[in-house]
Design a protein around this motif. Sequence first.
Motif, PDB file in Angstrom:
ATOM      1  N   THR A  69       0.729  -1.022   0.063  1.00 19.94           N
ATOM      2  CA  THR A  69       0.021   0.053  -0.158  1.00 19.94           C
ATOM      3  C   THR A  69       1.134   1.159   0.130  1.00 19.94           C
ATOM      4  O   THR A  69       1.821   1.408   0.851  1.00 19.94           O
ATOM      5  N   ARG A  70       0.536   2.106  -0.917  1.00 22.31           N
ATOM      6  CA  ARG A  70       1.388   3.482  -1.061  1.00 22.31           C
ATOM      7  C   ARG A  70       0.333   4.459  -1.396  1.00 22.31           C
ATOM      8  O   ARG A  70      -0.131   4.352  -2.587  1.00 22.31           O
ATOM      9  N   ILE A  71       0.276   5.611  -0.752  1.00 23.71           N
ATOM     10  CA  ILE A  71      -0.490   6.529  -1.099  1.00 23.71           C
ATOM     11  C   ILE A  71      -0.190   7.979  -0.757  1.00 23.71           C
ATOM     12  O   ILE A  71       0.498   8.032   0.615  1.00 23.71           O
ATOM     13  N   SER A  72      -0.050   9.018  -1.453  1.00 19.22           N
ATOM     14  CA  SER A  72       0.508  10.231  -1.108  1.00 19.22           C
ATOM     15  C   SER A  72      -0.747  11.079  -1.786  1.00 19.22           C
ATOM     16  O   SER A  72      -0.882  11.301  -2.837  1.00 19.22           O
ATOM     17  N   ALA A  73      -1.643  11.827  -1.002  1.00 21.03           N
ATOM     18  CA  ALA A  73      -2.759  12.518  -1.334  1.00 21.03           C
ATOM     19  C   ALA A  73      -2.821  13.882  -0.611  1.00 21.03           C
ATOM     20  O   ALA A  73      -2.648  13.922   0.336  1.00 21.03           O
ATOM     21  N   THR A  74      -3.283  14.725  -1.366  1.00 22.33           N
ATOM     22  CA  THR A  74      -3.589  16.318  -0.927  1.00 22.33           C
ATOM     23  C   THR A  74      -4.726  16.914  -1.565  1.00 22.33           C
ATOM     24  O   THR A  74      -4.798  16.568  -2.789  1.00 22.33           O
ATOM     25  N   VAL A  75      -5.611  16.944  -0.564  1.00 21.28           N
ATOM     26  CA  VAL A  75      -7.027  17.299  -1.013  1.00 21.28           C
ATOM     27  C   VAL A  75      -7.544  18.291  -0.225  1.00 21.28           C
ATOM     28  O   VAL A  75      -7.308  18.485   0.998  1.00 21.28           O
ATOM     29  N   MET A  76      -8.704  19.046  -0.800  1.00 21.68           N
ATOM     30  CA  MET A  76      -9.597  19.928   0.115  1.00 21.68           C
ATOM     31  C   MET A  76     -10.670  19.099   0.706  1.00 21.68           C
ATOM     32  O   MET A  76     -11.634  18.613  -0.244  1.00 21.68           O
ATOM     33  N   THR A  77     -10.553  18.662   1.723  1.00 17.96           N
ATOM     34  CA  THR A  77     -11.671  17.790   2.311  1.00 17.96           C
ATOM     35  C   THR A  77     -12.883  18.267   2.677  1.00 17.96           C
ATOM     36  O   THR A  77     -12.709  19.380   3.394  1.00 17.96           O
ATOM     37  N   ALA A  78     -14.024  17.758   2.098  1.00 19.97           N
ATOM     38  CA  ALA A  78     -15.209  18.277   2.635  1.00 19.97           C
ATOM     39  C   ALA A  78     -15.871  17.543   3.782  1.00 19.97           C
ATOM     40  O   ALA A  78     -16.212  16.503   3.830  1.00 19.97           O
ATOM     41  N   PHE A  79     -15.687  18.099   5.070  1.00 30.62           N
ATOM     42  CA  PHE A  79     -16.223  17.606   6.265  1.00 30.62           C
ATOM     43  C   PHE A  79     -17.624  17.696   6.579  1.00 30.62           C
ATOM     44  O   PHE A  79     -18.176  18.906   6.938  1.00 30.62           O
ATOM     45  N   GLY A  80     -18.591  16.845   5.848  1.00 27.26           N
ATOM     46  CA  GLY A  80     -19.808  16.939   6.050  1.00 27.26           C
ATOM     47  C   GLY A  80     -20.578  17.996   5.406  1.00 27.26           C
ATOM     48  O   GLY A  80     -20.121  18.659   4.246  1.00 27.26           O
ATOM     49  N   ILE A  81     -21.654  18.814   5.866  1.00 23.70           N
ATOM     50  CA  ILE A  81     -22.476  19.528   5.226  1.00 23.70           C
ATOM     51  C   ILE A  81     -21.892  21.092   5.240  1.00 23.70           C
ATOM     52  O   ILE A  81     -21.976  21.642   6.529  1.00 23.70           O
ATOM     53  N   PRO A  82     -21.837  21.703   4.361  1.00 20.48           N
ATOM     54  CA  PRO A  82     -21.600  23.246   4.696  1.00 20.48           C
ATOM     55  C   PRO A  82     -22.496  23.954   5.203  1.00 20.48           C
ATOM     56  O   PRO A  82     -23.724  23.951   5.074  1.00 20.48           O
ATOM     57  N   GLY A  83     -22.093  24.916   6.067  1.00 16.44           N
ATOM     58  CA  GLY A  83     -23.059  26.053   6.605  1.00 16.44           C
ATOM     59  C   GLY A  83     -23.657  25.313   7.918  1.00 16.44           C
ATOM     60  O   GLY A  83     -24.551  26.115   8.725  1.00 16.44           O
ATOM     61  N   GLU A  84     -23.181  24.257   8.329  1.00 22.44           N
ATOM     62  CA  GLU A  84     -23.617  23.451   9.696  1.00 22.44           C
ATOM     63  C   GLU A  84     -22.851  22.444  10.172  1.00 22.44           C
ATOM     64  O   GLU A  84     -21.745  22.185   9.579  1.00 22.44           O
ATOM     65  N   PHE A  85     -22.974  22.135  11.645  1.00 25.85           N
ATOM     66  CA  PHE A  85     -22.148  21.302  12.098  1.00 25.85           C
ATOM     67  C   PHE A  85     -23.120  20.381  13.163  1.00 25.85           C
ATOM     68  O   PHE A  85     -24.144  20.734  13.366  1.00 25.85           O
ATOM     69  N   VAL A  86     -22.458  19.242  13.722  1.00 19.96           N
ATOM     70  CA  VAL A  86     -23.398  18.612  14.489  1.00 19.96           C
ATOM     71  C   VAL A  86     -22.720  18.636  16.000  1.00 19.96           C
ATOM     72  O   VAL A  86     -21.628  18.672  16.135  1.00 19.96           O
ATOM     73  N   ARG A  87     -23.537  19.034  16.916  1.00 24.90           N
ATOM     74  CA  ARG A  87     -23.194  18.972  18.505  1.00 24.90           C
ATOM     75  C   ARG A  87     -22.446  17.778  18.959  1.00 24.90           C
ATOM     76  O   ARG A  87     -22.979  16.742  18.665  1.00 24.90           O
ATOM     77  N   SER A  88     -21.176  18.127  19.390  1.00 20.35           N
ATOM     78  CA  SER A  88     -20.320  17.144  19.822  1.00 20.35           C
ATOM     79  C   SER A  88     -20.784  16.352  21.010  1.00 20.35           C
ATOM     80  O   SER A  88     -20.357  15.008  21.002  1.00 20.35           O
ATOM     81  N   CYS A  89     -21.514  16.843  21.732  1.00 21.75           N
ATOM     82  CA  CYS A  89     -21.874  16.048  23.164  1.00 21.75           C
ATOM     83  C   CYS A  89     -23.166  15.238  23.006  1.00 21.75           C
ATOM     84  O   CYS A  89     -23.300  14.552  24.062  1.00 21.75           O
ATOM     85  N   ASP A  90     -23.607  15.191  21.703  1.00 25.13           N
ATOM     86  CA  ASP A  90     -24.910  14.156  21.838  1.00 25.13           C
ATOM     87  C   ASP A  90     -24.958  13.719  20.376  1.00 25.13           C
ATOM     88  O   ASP A  90     -25.473  12.620  20.008  1.00 25.13           O
ATOM     89  N   LYS A  91     -23.948  14.279  19.472  1.00 20.98           N
ATOM     90  CA  LYS A  91     -23.689  13.733  18.066  1.00 20.98           C
ATOM     91  C   LYS A  91     -24.747  13.419  17.263  1.00 20.98           C
ATOM     92  O   LYS A  91     -24.994  12.639  16.353  1.00 20.98           O
ATOM     93  N   THR A  92     -25.777  14.234  17.562  1.00 16.41           N
ATOM     94  CA  THR A  92     -27.088  14.235  16.734  1.00 16.41           C
ATOM     95  C   THR A  92     -27.639  15.584  16.221  1.00 16.41           C
ATOM     96  O   THR A  92     -28.184  15.552  15.081  1.00 16.41           O
ATOM     97  N   THR A  93     -27.722  16.541  17.214  1.00  8.90           N
ATOM     98  CA  THR A  93     -28.381  17.785  16.827  1.00  8.90           C
ATOM     99  C   THR A  93     -27.504  18.472  16.080  1.00  8.90           C
ATOM    100  O   THR A  93     -25.999  18.778  15.926  1.00  8.90           O
TER     101      THR A  93
END
Length: 425
Positions: A191-215
């Motif tokens: 296995t050999r990989i060297s990757a550089t990307v702009m990662t899209a973490f989830g949905i733009p404009g929002e996040f999920v509350r860390s202490c319940d991982k739902t809201t």
Amino acid sequence: MSPARLLLAALLLAALGACGADGTGGPTPPPATGEDAASFGLWTPSRFDTCTKEQHDRFSVIGPDGKRYPTWHPPVDPQTGCRFGHEHGRDPRGSALYGEIGDIPFGYANEQLMTWDPAGHRHEDHVGHKIEWENGVQLQRSLVPGGSAGVVPIGVTCDFLTKMHQGTHSADAFANNLHELVYHVRCSDGTRISATVMTAFGIPGEFVRSCDKTTVIRAGAPVPASSPAGGGVRFIPDLECVRRHILVPPGEFSGFSGGLYEDWVSANYLRTPDGRQLAYFDPHFAVFSPSRFFDASRPGNVGRSVDACFMVEGDRRARGGECDASTAGGTLTSLDHDDPRSAFNGLVREVYFNQTWITNAGGPTVWYTDPFGGNARPTPFPGSVRQVLAAIDNTRPFPLESQAFGASRNYGLWQGRPAGVHAPN
């Protein structure tokens, strides 16, 4: 500075200089164009920092496009002993991959995005670039799905080296899901990989509350407005997490790891224009004690974590842990969020290495993709990023067990002493 420290500084500078004319290790860099990338030169000292901007900007590397980029440096300048007030994670020179990879240019994918989509550029600050690596990791699988019966090694060892931009000191990540990820892996099974990307973490404009991982928390318009949605998610604490876990009644201690803990889960693909998958990798990145949380009642939606140490709601308040450390056992009645005495500085982090799948049997070992990992082809094009993949198929009939590294390390030390690291970091 003592003679012993002067000698140590001289040796470290010699080691840095030996890496190459531009400060890099590994492969010979391309000819310098004389241009600076947009990510270069962003840092300026705060009231707590003793280094100058010029001292900071000596730590640079020439990127694949010939431009000058910022790169890793220690929290203290080894030549003068001045303090930068921020850190970039683990010294990459200890990685088994450093001789091949060299110094990592911070913001290279962002720079290529300006060419790929001039109307959709995404700039990120300097201090959020963090490096983590681990050598000789034994890959594992669960004996039973879910891991309840333990794990066993599968006979493959890997070296991991990653760089993630994860700013946990500002409002940026509340709405913005695009962040630069650099991911290098070499394994004993080929296995050999060297990757550089702009990662899209989830949905733009929002996040999920860390202490319940739902809201889901709506946080405003992302930059750029054209930010694509991606797999994964950004788990970020908000005021409700502080109320649930930090403000506690008498006789209890605050649960800082439940109330002020941040985790960004990624899901990354390299794909051809017709959608064929060449690679998939999904590390995620966690931060203990970030310096901010989401609070819609505050300017910019930014609540300061250290301010939670002074909040009182009835008989509930913060008790123990980071708040005791930040307030000298409760003797301080206020503290600025960027004061080096605050324990809420994002210093302690961990990276989870999970799956690294390559489906490139018989294919080229060098591909060029757009900054998001799409449109892969064997030849470069404007705005493309070079990606390296082994010509193999390493997929397995079972998932690998997630393994975390870094939480026991303190990157705010220099020669065993506090280095004055503080928010923003």
